[in-house]
Design an enzyme around this catalytic site. Structure first.
Site, PDB file in Angstrom:
ATOM      1  N   THR A   1       0.552  -1.025   0.045  1.00  0.00           N
ATOM      2  CA  THR A   1       0.057   0.558  -0.269  1.00  0.00           C
ATOM      3  C   THR A   1       1.031   1.193  -0.121  1.00  0.00           C
ATOM      4  O   THR A   1       0.316   2.422  -0.803  1.00  0.00           O
ATOM      5  CB  THR A   1      -1.068  -0.026   1.340  1.00  0.00           C
ATOM      6  OG1 THR A   1      -1.406  -0.724   1.390  1.00  0.00           O
ATOM      7  CG2 THR A   1      -1.805   1.304   1.684  1.00  0.00           C
TER       8      THR A   1
ATOM      9  N   SER B   1       1.584  -7.954  -0.908  1.00  0.00           N
ATOM     10  CA  SER B   1       1.945  -8.412  -0.228  1.00  0.00           C
ATOM     11  C   SER B   1       1.615 -10.014   0.354  1.00  0.00           C
ATOM     12  O   SER B   1       1.697 -11.333   0.263  1.00  0.00           O
ATOM     13  CB  SER B   1       2.699  -8.068   0.894  1.00  0.00           C
ATOM     14  OG  SER B   1       2.053  -7.768   2.639  1.00  0.00           O
TER      15      SER B   1
ATOM     16  N   THR C   1       1.880  -4.371   4.359  1.00  0.00           N
ATOM     17  CA  THR C   1       1.635  -4.361   5.523  1.00  0.00           C
ATOM     18  C   THR C   1       0.825  -6.152   5.886  1.00  0.00           C
ATOM     19  O   THR C   1       0.950  -6.559   7.250  1.00  0.00           O
ATOM     20  CB  THR C   1       0.164  -3.459   6.385  1.00  0.00           C
ATOM     21  OG1 THR C   1      -0.596  -4.011   5.737  1.00  0.00           O
ATOM     22  CG2 THR C   1       0.947  -2.123   7.023  1.00  0.00           C
TER      23      THR C   1
END
Ligand code: SIN
Length: 326
Positions: free
Chosen positions: A13, A63, A96
């Site tokens: 992000t 991710s 994250t």
């Protein structure tokens, strides 16, 4: 010789963009390169002082889609950079969602001597770079501050002004900017207005730990380890399906069971796990509780070993343990 801080981009992000600046949710992750991200960091030149920034894009992914091959690529670039005498530290920009897994993997896989005097700092953002109020630039400034802080070492995570260790850090919120927590251990420290305030010591290198030969792992194939969750109404069906090993799937080598409370396992799953273990599949128990770890051995779970880690980190630990024994 000018010192270097290497910035490795993995996507996430922090590198994401949305159609509109007031959209913090409907964005696409991993759109901007790490070089581009560095340009948005307030005071980066001041933070780095005489040091130079070196930007390298290793991956460009959301991710949640991270593969073991991405870890292999990252580890290769880390080994290269950390071994350079002119590199002071490495900062990684990462999504994250699996950041805690990458941090833990790196803390287990890098040779301890590479981390004894240099930090590897992972950072991230909860809002895309296109946001009216993005958190990425501030987090990246904090990561750079930590990277050049005297005595910084080991694998560290910085987000929302808090510094976390790789073994404890966990994403605990899907939206809040301060999305990470270190549970009962608490954060290792804080970054406040360009200064680090330590609450605990930086992690010490574990010199007994062998570096992971990731090239060999990639060539041989990473041992397949799956995670099961014990819960009300759990049955043995999922486990039976796992043990059937569909064609084209690597053989199952390990199972991490996120058990209830103190690592206890539903009786409907227990027999299947014992069978799996008898067939040579390693079974490890952890607790599905957010805090704490399995304490002692409940009589019904004593047949399986336990790790003091979250389920996703225990999966990595078990994979590496199996690989090192093979
Ligand atoms: C990701 O993990 O790549 C997307 C989500 C995020 O970075 O917050």
């Amino acid at each position: 010789m000018a010192e270097i801080v290497a910035f490795l981009g993995m996507g996430g992000t922090i590198a994401g963009t949305a159609q509109s600046a007031d959209d913090n949710v409907g964005y696409t992750a991993a759109q901007l390169g790490v070089q581009n991200l560095l340009q948005s960091v307030p005071g980066l030149t001041r933070i780095l002082g005489a040091r130079q920034a070196l930007a390298e894009q290793v991956c460009q992914i959301d991710s949640k889609d991270l593969m073991h091959a991405d870890w292999a690529a990252l580890l290769g670039r880390l080994k290269h950079n950390l071994a350079r005498p002119d590199v002071r530290a490495v900062v990684i920009t990462h999504g994250t969602d699996t950041l805690e897994e990458t941090a833990y993997f790196l803390s287990r896989a890098l040779a301890p001597e590479l981390l004894a005097h240099k930090p590897v700092v992972l950072t991230c953002a909860m809002r895309p770079a296109s946001s009216l109020n993005p958190d990425g630039p501030g987090n990246l400034a904090d990561a750079a501050t930590l990277a050049v802080w005297p005595g910084a070492r080991g694998v560290l995570v910085v987000c929302g002004g808090k510094i976390h260790g790789a073994a404890q850090v966990q994403k605990v919120h899907p939206y809040r900017v301060d999305a990470f927590d270190s549970g009962e251990a608490g954060p290792l420290g804080l970054v406040e207005e360009g200064r680090v305030r330590l609450l605990a010591d930086f992690p010490r290198a574990d010199h007994g730990q062998a570096a992971v030969d990731v090239e060999a792992l990639q060539a041989k194939g990473w041992p397949r380890v799956e995670i099961l969750l014990s819960h009300a109404g759990a049955g043995g069906g999922l486990l039976r399906a796992l043990l059937r090993e569909p064609e084209g799937e690597a053989p199952l080598r390990g199972i991490v069971v996120a058990g209830t409370g103190n690592g206890t396992i539903h009786r409907e799953m227990d027999a299947g796990l014992l069978l799996a273990q008898a067939r040579g599949v390693r079974v490890v128990r952890v607790s599905r509780c957010a805090y704490g770890q399995v304490v002692g051995d409940a009589p019904e779970a004593v047949a399986f070993s336990k790790y003091a880690l979250s389920a996703v980190k225990a999966r990595i630990a078990l994979m590496l343990d199996i690989a090192s024994e093979a």
